[in-house]
Design a protein around this motif. Structure first.
Motif, PDB file in Angstrom:
ATOM      1  N   UNK A 132     -19.539  42.983 -39.501  1.00 41.90           N
ATOM      2  CA  UNK A 132     -18.822  42.791 -38.239  1.00 41.90           C
ATOM      3  C   UNK A 132     -18.137  41.431 -38.195  1.00 41.90           C
ATOM      4  N   UNK A 133     -18.820  40.412 -38.679  1.00 40.64           N
ATOM      5  CA  UNK A 133     -18.205  39.077 -38.662  1.00 40.64           C
ATOM      6  C   UNK A 133     -16.986  39.011 -39.579  1.00 40.64           C
ATOM      7  N   UNK A 134     -17.017  39.747 -40.681  1.00 41.12           N
ATOM      8  CA  UNK A 134     -15.901  39.708 -41.625  1.00 41.12           C
ATOM      9  C   UNK A 134     -14.796  40.690 -41.262  1.00 41.12           C
ATOM     10  N   UNK A 135     -15.170  41.931 -40.876  1.00 42.82           N
ATOM     11  CA  UNK A 135     -14.179  42.973 -40.630  1.00 42.82           C
ATOM     12  C   UNK A 135     -14.582  43.846 -39.443  1.00 42.82           C
ATOM     13  N   UNK A 136     -14.449  43.329 -38.223  1.00 41.82           N
ATOM     14  CA  UNK A 136     -14.833  44.133 -37.052  1.00 41.82           C
ATOM     15  C   UNK A 136     -14.014  45.415 -36.924  1.00 41.82           C
ATOM     16  N   UNK A 137     -12.746  45.377 -37.337  1.00 44.74           N
ATOM     17  CA  UNK A 137     -11.913  46.576 -37.264  1.00 44.74           C
ATOM     18  C   UNK A 137     -12.489  47.693 -38.127  1.00 44.74           C
ATOM     19  N   UNK A 138     -12.962  47.346 -39.299  1.00 43.42           N
ATOM     20  CA  UNK A 138     -13.531  48.340 -40.199  1.00 43.42           C
ATOM     21  C   UNK A 138     -14.844  48.885 -39.655  1.00 43.42           C
ATOM     22  N   UNK A 139     -15.675  48.009 -39.110  1.00 42.86           N
ATOM     23  CA  UNK A 139     -16.959  48.453 -38.553  1.00 42.86           C
ATOM     24  C   UNK A 139     -16.735  49.441 -37.414  1.00 42.86           C
ATOM     25  N   UNK A 140     -15.758  49.171 -36.559  1.00 42.54           N
ATOM     26  CA  UNK A 140     -15.456  50.091 -35.467  1.00 42.54           C
ATOM     27  C   UNK A 140     -14.965  51.437 -35.995  1.00 42.54           C
ATOM     28  N   UNK A 141     -14.260  51.434 -37.111  1.00 45.67           N
ATOM     29  CA  UNK A 141     -13.799  52.688 -37.706  1.00 45.67           C
ATOM     30  C   UNK A 141     -14.945  53.443 -38.365  1.00 45.67           C
ATOM     31  N   UNK A 142     -15.917  52.706 -38.912  1.00 44.32           N
ATOM     32  CA  UNK A 142     -17.045  53.334 -39.597  1.00 44.32           C
ATOM     33  C   UNK A 142     -18.105  53.848 -38.636  1.00 44.32           C
ATOM     34  N   UNK A 143     -18.239  53.214 -37.469  1.00 42.95           N
ATOM     35  CA  UNK A 143     -19.351  53.501 -36.565  1.00 42.95           C
ATOM     36  C   UNK A 143     -19.471  54.969 -36.170  1.00 42.95           C
ATOM     37  N   UNK A 144     -18.377  55.660 -35.768  1.00 41.53           N
ATOM     38  CA  UNK A 144     -18.537  57.068 -35.404  1.00 41.53           C
ATOM     39  C   UNK A 144     -19.071  57.930 -36.551  1.00 41.53           C
ATOM     40  N   UNK A 145     -18.553  57.723 -37.742  1.00 40.13           N
ATOM     41  CA  UNK A 145     -19.000  58.519 -38.883  1.00 40.13           C
ATOM     42  C   UNK A 145     -20.444  58.212 -39.244  1.00 40.13           C
ATOM     43  N   UNK A 146     -20.858  56.950 -39.117  1.00 44.15           N
ATOM     44  CA  UNK A 146     -22.247  56.586 -39.390  1.00 44.15           C
ATOM     45  C   UNK A 146     -23.195  57.282 -38.421  1.00 44.15           C
ATOM     46  N   UNK A 147     -22.879  57.225 -37.143  1.00 40.40           N
ATOM     47  CA  UNK A 147     -23.748  57.822 -36.136  1.00 40.40           C
ATOM     48  C   UNK A 147     -23.818  59.340 -36.295  1.00 40.40           C
ATOM     49  N   UNK A 148     -22.675  59.967 -36.528  1.00 34.44           N
ATOM     50  CA  UNK A 148     -22.656  61.424 -36.677  1.00 34.44           C
ATOM     51  C   UNK A 148     -23.416  61.842 -37.926  1.00 34.44           C
ATOM     52  N   UNK A 149     -23.197  61.129 -39.034  1.00 35.10           N
ATOM     53  CA  UNK A 149     -23.821  61.505 -40.289  1.00 35.10           C
ATOM     54  C   UNK A 149     -25.328  61.331 -40.287  1.00 35.10           C
ATOM     55  N   UNK A 150     -25.810  60.296 -39.608  1.00 34.25           N
ATOM     56  CA  UNK A 150     -27.252  60.039 -39.609  1.00 34.25           C
ATOM     57  C   UNK A 150     -27.997  60.830 -38.549  1.00 34.25           C
ATOM     58  N   UNK A 151     -27.332  61.148 -37.434  1.00 34.13           N
ATOM     59  CA  UNK A 151     -28.052  61.706 -36.292  1.00 34.13           C
ATOM     60  C   UNK A 151     -27.651  63.119 -35.894  1.00 34.13           C
ATOM     61  N   UNK A 152     -26.405  63.513 -36.120  1.00 33.71           N
ATOM     62  CA  UNK A 152     -25.904  64.703 -35.437  1.00 33.71           C
ATOM     63  C   UNK A 152     -25.413  65.827 -36.324  1.00 33.71           C
ATOM     64  N   UNK A 153     -25.129  65.562 -37.584  1.00 37.78           N
ATOM     65  CA  UNK A 153     -24.524  66.624 -38.384  1.00 37.78           C
ATOM     66  C   UNK A 153     -24.899  66.478 -39.846  1.00 37.78           C
ATOM     67  N   UNK A 154     -24.389  67.421 -40.644  1.00 31.72           N
ATOM     68  CA  UNK A 154     -24.749  67.481 -42.066  1.00 31.72           C
ATOM     69  C   UNK A 154     -23.839  66.636 -42.941  1.00 31.72           C
ATOM     70  N   UNK A 155     -23.029  65.770 -42.356  1.00 30.53           N
ATOM     71  CA  UNK A 155     -22.081  65.011 -43.166  1.00 30.53           C
ATOM     72  C   UNK A 155     -22.755  64.034 -44.113  1.00 30.53           C
ATOM     73  N   UNK A 156     -24.062  63.771 -43.925  1.00 37.19           N
ATOM     74  CA  UNK A 156     -24.776  62.908 -44.866  1.00 37.19           C
ATOM     75  C   UNK A 156     -24.807  63.515 -46.272  1.00 37.19           C
ATOM     76  N   UNK A 157     -24.464  64.794 -46.408  1.00 38.05           N
ATOM     77  CA  UNK A 157     -24.451  65.450 -47.712  1.00 38.05           C
ATOM     78  C   UNK A 157     -23.070  65.407 -48.360  1.00 38.05           C
ATOM     79  N   UNK A 158     -22.081  64.854 -47.694  1.00 35.92           N
ATOM     80  CA  UNK A 158     -20.701  64.917 -48.185  1.00 35.92           C
ATOM     81  C   UNK A 158     -20.308  63.614 -48.877  1.00 35.92           C
ATOM     82  N   UNK A 159     -19.355  63.737 -49.767  1.00 35.01           N
ATOM     83  CA  UNK A 159     -18.818  62.565 -50.462  1.00 35.01           C
ATOM     84  C   UNK A 159     -18.289  61.531 -49.477  1.00 35.01           C
ATOM     85  N   UNK A 160     -17.623  61.979 -48.437  1.00 33.21           N
ATOM     86  CA  UNK A 160     -17.014  61.042 -47.492  1.00 33.21           C
ATOM     87  C   UNK A 160     -18.060  60.154 -46.826  1.00 33.21           C
ATOM     88  N   UNK A 161     -19.274  60.651 -46.623  1.00 30.77           N
ATOM     89  CA  UNK A 161     -20.300  59.809 -46.007  1.00 30.77           C
ATOM     90  C   UNK A 161     -20.781  58.741 -46.984  1.00 30.77           C
TER      91      UNK A 161
END
Length: 410
Positions: free
Chosen positions: A362-391
């Protein structure tokens, strides 16, 4: 080894270019979870091997990496995950006699989770160049999936909100690249508009925002509630951080509001109504019921609780219509099912070493962290994306963004 990038003064490691090539094939010719491997998947595999190298994966798999004098927590965590989750899960699956094909479908995607520690090492001194190259490539995957979905439906942004649009195999919109692309392209477009008042900058920035809205529109059209809500939340934070009353802030606000009015119009409020209607109809898709089903199955006997049902193991899930499936919609329950409490501890510790780098990223690239946050939350908590290359790429970007060199520079 690095190659010159398109921008003057920048160079991109060959490893990052190989990952980018894998993502290009992934977005244009493959799917988040391809039903069967083909030429496209073989190419992706070859590019990933080129990106990860050969020596480092062997060091990781043999635990020789633990002897490294500059061993990092994420690398130690990866070795722990292999020791407590991957190998015991394999032995458990073999002992229970699960079909080899089912075991392979579990194990092959698991390799994506270890990309962060391999790509980080190969990025070398050109971490920032590698980071940006891979981020743009992942955003390209999200945009490609969105456009492929729009073309397949023969639909347009104007159809959003008329009704919930269908999503059929290969389920392109389930990729973690969609929320990432929605936020990343928006942030880059806003930056381009605000930092360059010339017509060229406004045109390029507006085009990037249109691309972002195409991804958001696909999520809205198919009523992917989590991806849409979390992506819009990140975008809202970006807007709050950006609109400071300056000239560039006012210009950015004008472009954004114009884009929303021209592309969506009334569809914004109607899409919100569709999301609320879906929530009233299906709630949270019985995720709690699936959690209880996994816990009951894991607690059937002490051995299963400790070491799981192995790779290839299945569960009858209320979240999937009460049928027997080989996955769950939550990373923790998936690991508990396959590898038990011991494996969950090992894999959880590894992922935690990466998530612990969030403040540094966050200190280095807050823009990137904000872009990553939705995918992180969905992949870990809500869907099967943790099995995909994109995750796996999402985790890779997070680790790259937390590198000390970027932090010192920032």
């Amino acid at each position: 080894m690095v190659l010159r990038a398109f921008l003057p003064g920048r160079s991109v490691p060959v490893a990052a270019m190989a990952i980018g090539a894998a993502l290009a094939v992934y977005g244009l010719a493959s799917a988040p979870a391809p039903p069967s491997p083909g030429i496209a998947e073989a190419l992706i595999g070859l590019f990933l091997i080129a990106g990860a190298g050969l020596a480092r994966p062997l060091w990781l798999g043999s635990f020789y990496l633990l002897r490294s004098p500059d061993l990092r927590p994420s690398e130690a965590g990866a070795c722990l995950a292999l020791l407590l989750a991957v190998w015991p899960g394999l032995l458990s699956g073999l002992a229970r006699g699960w079909p080899y094909a089912e075991m392979a479908r579990d194990l092959l995607p698991l390799a994506f989770l270890f990309l962060p520690v391999l790509v980080r090492y190969r990025a070398g001194a050109e971490t920032e160049a590698a980071l940006d190259a891979i981020a743009w490539a992942l955003a390209g995957v999200g945009l490609a999936y969105a456009l492929r979905w729009w073309v397949d439906l023969n639909a347009s942004l104007r159809t959003i909100g008329a009704a919930a649009l269908i999503e059929k195999p290969p389920f392109l919109l389930k990729s973690a690249a969609l929320p990432f692309a929605s936020v990343w392209l928006f942030a880059r477009g806003l930056e381009k508009v605000g930092s360059n008042v010339r017509i060229g900058g406004i045109v390029v920035g507006s085009a990037l925002m249109v691309a972002s809205f195409s991804c958001l529109g696909a999520l809205a059209g198919a009523v992917h509630r989590a991806g849409l809500i979390l992506s819009c939340g990140s975008i809202l934070i970006i807007l709050v951080r950006y609109f400071d009353g300056s000239a560039k802030g006012r210009l950015g606000a004008t472009v954004v509001l114009s884009m929303l009015g021209l592309l969506w119009g009334e569809a914004v409020s109607v899409s919100a109504d569709l999301a609320m209607e879906k929530t009233r109809a299906v709630g949270v898709n019985n995720r709690l019921g699936e959690l209880m089903a996994v816990i009951r199955q894991a607690a059937a006997d002490p051995l299963s609780f400790l070491f799981g049902y192995g790779w290839g193991g299945m569960v009858r899930s209320p979240a999937a219509g009460d049928i027997v499936i080989s996955y769950t919609h939550n990373f923790a329950t998936y690991m508990l099912l396959k590898t038990g409490a011991v494996g969950l501890l090992g894999m959880g510790a590894y992922v935690a070493t990466i998530l612990a780098r969030l403040p540094h990223a966050w200190r280095a690239r807050p823009d990137l962290v904000l872009a990553l946050a939705p995918s992180l939350l969905i992949g870990l908590l809500l869907h099967t994306t943790y099995k995909y290359l994109c995750f796996g790429i999402v985790l890779t970007l997070l680790l790259l963004a937390s590198e000390p060199a970027l932090h010192r520079k920032g």
